[in-house]
Each structure stands twice: as C-alpha cells, then as structure tokens.
Enzyme design. Structure first.
Site, PDB file in Angstrom:
ATOM      1  N   ASP A 136       4.402  -5.508  11.639  1.00  0.00           N
ATOM      2  CA  ASP A 136       3.564  -4.459  11.054  1.00  0.00           C
ATOM      3  C   ASP A 136       4.237  -3.102  11.244  1.00  0.00           C
ATOM      4  O   ASP A 136       3.599  -2.114  11.614  1.00  0.00           O
ATOM      5  CB  ASP A 136       2.152  -4.463  11.650  1.00  0.00           C
ATOM      6  CG  ASP A 136       1.181  -3.541  10.901  1.00  0.00           C
ATOM      7  OD1 ASP A 136       1.521  -3.112   9.785  1.00  0.00           O
ATOM      8  OD2 ASP A 136       0.106  -3.242  11.442  1.00  0.00           O
ATOM      9  N   ASN A 171       0.827  -1.214   0.000  1.00  0.00           N
ATOM     10  CA  ASN A 171       0.000   0.000   0.000  1.00  0.00           C
ATOM     11  C   ASN A 171       0.860   1.262   0.000  1.00  0.00           C
ATOM     12  O   ASN A 171       0.765   2.128   0.860  1.00  0.00           O
ATOM     13  CB  ASN A 171      -0.972  -0.002   1.189  1.00  0.00           C
ATOM     14  CG  ASN A 171      -0.282  -0.141   2.533  1.00  0.00           C
ATOM     15  OD1 ASN A 171       0.839  -0.618   2.622  1.00  0.00           O
ATOM     16  ND2 ASN A 171      -0.965   0.271   3.590  1.00  0.00           N
TER      17      ASN A 171
END
Length: 425
Positions: free
Chosen positions: A305, A95
């Site tokens: 993450d 992304n």
C-alpha cells in the site's frame, strides 16, 4: 549474464538449491550446479555467495500518484523505489486524478510503465469517477490491459453495485480488490479507536468499520464466485472471517501490509502522522492475529500500500494530515526482520506471500526460476543489516526511517537486465 553460487528459494515448486544461473535475452537459459561457462568481455558475472536468489517480488497494491498528483510520486520514481525494494512487478491503484476509469487514462499509465525497467500493471476503478454509483466499462478496460478493479481509498457502500461488479469480475476472471472501511462508524480516520485515540482525544476508526464491510463482501463473493481481495487487512475479526469464507469455498484473498504486521497503535504516540494510515494500526492482539493469519494461510499476500505524501502534507495536524506511508523500499526487510527471523514464517513462505500468491490473485503468469522462464529475480542478503533512509521515492513519509533492519537487496533483475544494484556491490 551469469549468477554464480546462487542459493535459490523458489516458491513455484518449493525448492531450495545451490546453483549457477545463465541469463540471455531476458530469459534463464541455463541453471544447474557447477555450470561450466566462458565469460565474454561484455558479460556481467554476479557472485551471489551468501545471498538468497528468489523470483522478483510482486506488489499488488501501490500508489504511484500518476496522473495528477506527481508532486508526491510518479511512475518513474515509483518504479525506481520498487526496484530498490526487490520488486519486478507492481499493480498501480486507480485513485489517481483523473481516476483510471477509462481506457485513455489506463493506456497512459501502462505506456509510462513501459518506460521503466520493471513491469508496471494497473487496476481500473470499479465505479465511474470513484463515485460508487455506476460501474465502469469493465469489459473494455480488461481488453485494454486492466489487471483488475478497485476503488481503493474509497469503500463501496452500494451493495447492488458491489454484487453487479462481482458478477462481472467472475465473468471476466479478474479480481476485485476492496478497501473495507464503513465511514458510518468512523469519526477520525487513520487512528484506531482505542486507548491511544482516547489519550489523544480523538475518537478514531474502530475495527467495526472494517469488520462489517469485510463480512458483507465475503458473503457476496461466496455467492457470485468472484475472485475478491480484501486489501490491507488489519483486524483480528476480519482475519477469522476470511478464513471462514475460504472454508465455505469463496475465492477470497487477503493482503496485509508490512506496517500492520510490524507496528501497533502505539506507534502513533511516537511517530505522529507518519503512523497514520487507513485502515489504522491496531492493537497488539490484532497484530498477532495478522501474523497468525500469515502462518495458517488465511492471509495470502504481503502488499505495501505504498502511499507517498509530501512532507508538508504530513506536517499537518493528526486530524488533517493524509493517511498512508511509503513501503516499497522496506517491505522485504520488514518481512525478514519481523516474520522470518522470529520464526513466524520460513524464507520460502515469505517468498510465497511476496511473489507466487500475488501472481495468482492477478492472474499473472509465474514460472519462478526455471529454464526458459523470464529472468525476473531479486538477490538479497538476509543477514545484512541496514539503516532505513536515503529513499529513491519522491516522498519520505515512513515511520521506519532510522530503523535498523535485516535483509538488504543487492540486485534486482527484470527482463534479464539489472534495474537496481546496491552501491556496496
């Protein structure tokens, strides 16, 4: 290069032994007890007495923000943060801006990754433009090096698209990784819907938002036989659902972040936006369920993450600030401090979650610490404490800054070269 007095913990064959290791031309060329060797002037000799030597860690969930958002992080600084944390392989999320939904952008990321000292892989998006409406050319992306597929950061709400993606992933034998939060149930993301959100006057994000999509995708995975990864799992019910899907025969993996097994929603009261992430930190009951999931194998992987944001962005209000924290430089230490030392996992089990199992998910060849295998290693002191800070990442958005943790990385070796060395050594 020689590593002497190495206490090797290798999850490949679950062996723990004290050996000497010789490295040459990027490979392990000798391994054994009390090896006799002649040291040339140019040789590097590392005395690993008192340290753990393990296969280099793999993080299957990082955001290096490159291309397009490099004021937060770039591939070079992200790779340095990874090396400092003991990681020799990372998988970048797709992304970016523009997103990695085409071969050109994918090639850019992989080419930039080759300039670092570690192995930088990348996923491509599932949907074109991260719009959730049309599949990317998954076959072409795999042919050009995509490690897997994910629209991480954005949940996929079109069930037909999800099924089509899983059928293609099964055909290609590459994993799909899912960000499971249904926005229909969320008013303010990043904060758990519960007692803390009520104190703050914010509705937040309930576990239902995660549980509903996890249940859907687990069943689609079961029927399509696709390899599927549930990203940054945070809910006790989702952990049980993953365990059930595994029992039914689905090829399902689940990852948990160090912040989710270390903190609860209470951290938001102390750290504010530095404890805001998607999915949010939840209750102590959820945290204990995550730890139990790691213990019983329901959760396979620890992934960071790693989500850098600028100080200015995180200084915004709780509703306006972006979600996410950095994690590469603290992950191993949080595992040692909050999982191994309390007795939840053995050091061997921690290494499984941080190297062997991630390699299985992304179909990455993994030989551990073996003769003729690649010299990708982390060397760390499990008993040394250090204070979190002085990041090499571009960003500093972490609730762990100032915390004292066990487990200090001393060396990271990738392809036979030292890519990080603790300044104390």
């Amino acid at each position: 290069m020689w590593i002497r007095n190495a206490h090797v913990i290798d999850p490949t064959d679950k062996t723990e032994k004290n050996v000497d290791i010789c490295i040459s031309d990027g490979k392990i060329t000798a391994i054994g007890e009390h090896l006799e060797f002649t040291v040339a002037r140019e040789d590097v000799v590392i005395d690993a007495s008192g340290y753990v030597v393990a296969p280099g860690l793999m993080d299957v969930h990082v955001h290096f923000r490159d291309p397009g958002l490099t004021y937060k992080e770039d591939i070079q600084t992200g790779a340095r943060a990874a090396a400092k944390g003991g990681f020799t392989t990372v998988v970048c999320m797709a992304n970016t801006k523009p997103p990695i939904d085409n071969v050109e952008t994918l090639k850019y990321v992989l080419k930039e990754g080759e300039k670092t000292g570690i192995r930088v892989l990348s996923a491509a998006t599932v949907s074109k433009g991260l719009m959730g409406a049309e599949l990317t050319d998954m076959e072409a992306l795999k042919a050009n090096g995509a490690a897997g597929f994910t629209d991480d950061g954005i949940p996929l709400l079109n069930e037909t698209l999800v099924k089509d993606a899983m059928e293609m992933a099964a055909k290609l034998n590459l994993p799909l990784s899912f960000h499971e939060e249904d926005p229909a149930f969320i008013v303010n993301n990043g904060i758990n819907h519960g007692s803390v959100s009520e104190q703050l006057g914010i509705y937040g994000s309930p576990a239902l938002a995660e549980d509903s999509l996890v249940a859907r995708d687990l069943m689609i995975a079961l029927h399509t036989k696709a390899p599927v990864n549930i990203q940054h799992i945070s809910s006790k019910s989702s952990v049980k659902a993953v365990k059930f899907a595994k029992e039914l025969g689905a090829e399902v993996y689940a990852e948990v972040t160090p912040h989710h097994f270390s903190l609860t929603e209470e951290a938001v009261l102390k750290h504010g936006t530095l404890a805001k992430m998607n999915p949010p930190l939840r209750t102590e009951e959820d945290r204990q369920a995550l730890i139990q999931g790691l213990k019983d194998g329901s959760i396979d992987i620890i992934a960071t993450d790693h989500a850098p944001h600028s100080t200015e962005e995180k200084a915004k209000g709780l509703k306006e600030a972006p979600s996410g924290i950095i994690g590469l430089e603290t992950a191993l230490s949080l595992g040692v401090t909050n999982l191994v030392r309390p007795g939840h996992l053995t050091m061997m089990e921690l290494m499984e979650k941080m190297s062997l199992n991630p390699s299985k998910l992304y179909r990455i060849p993994f030989s551990g610490i073996q003769m003729d295998g690649p010299a990708d290693l982390v060397i760390f002191d499990p008993d040394e404490t250090w204070t979190v800070g002085e990041y090499v990442s571009k960003s500093v958005n972490s609730p762990f800054t100032g915390e004292s943790l066990y487990g200090r990385v001393k060396y990271t070796i990738c392809k036979g070269k030292i890519v990080y060395q603790d300044e104390k050594d």
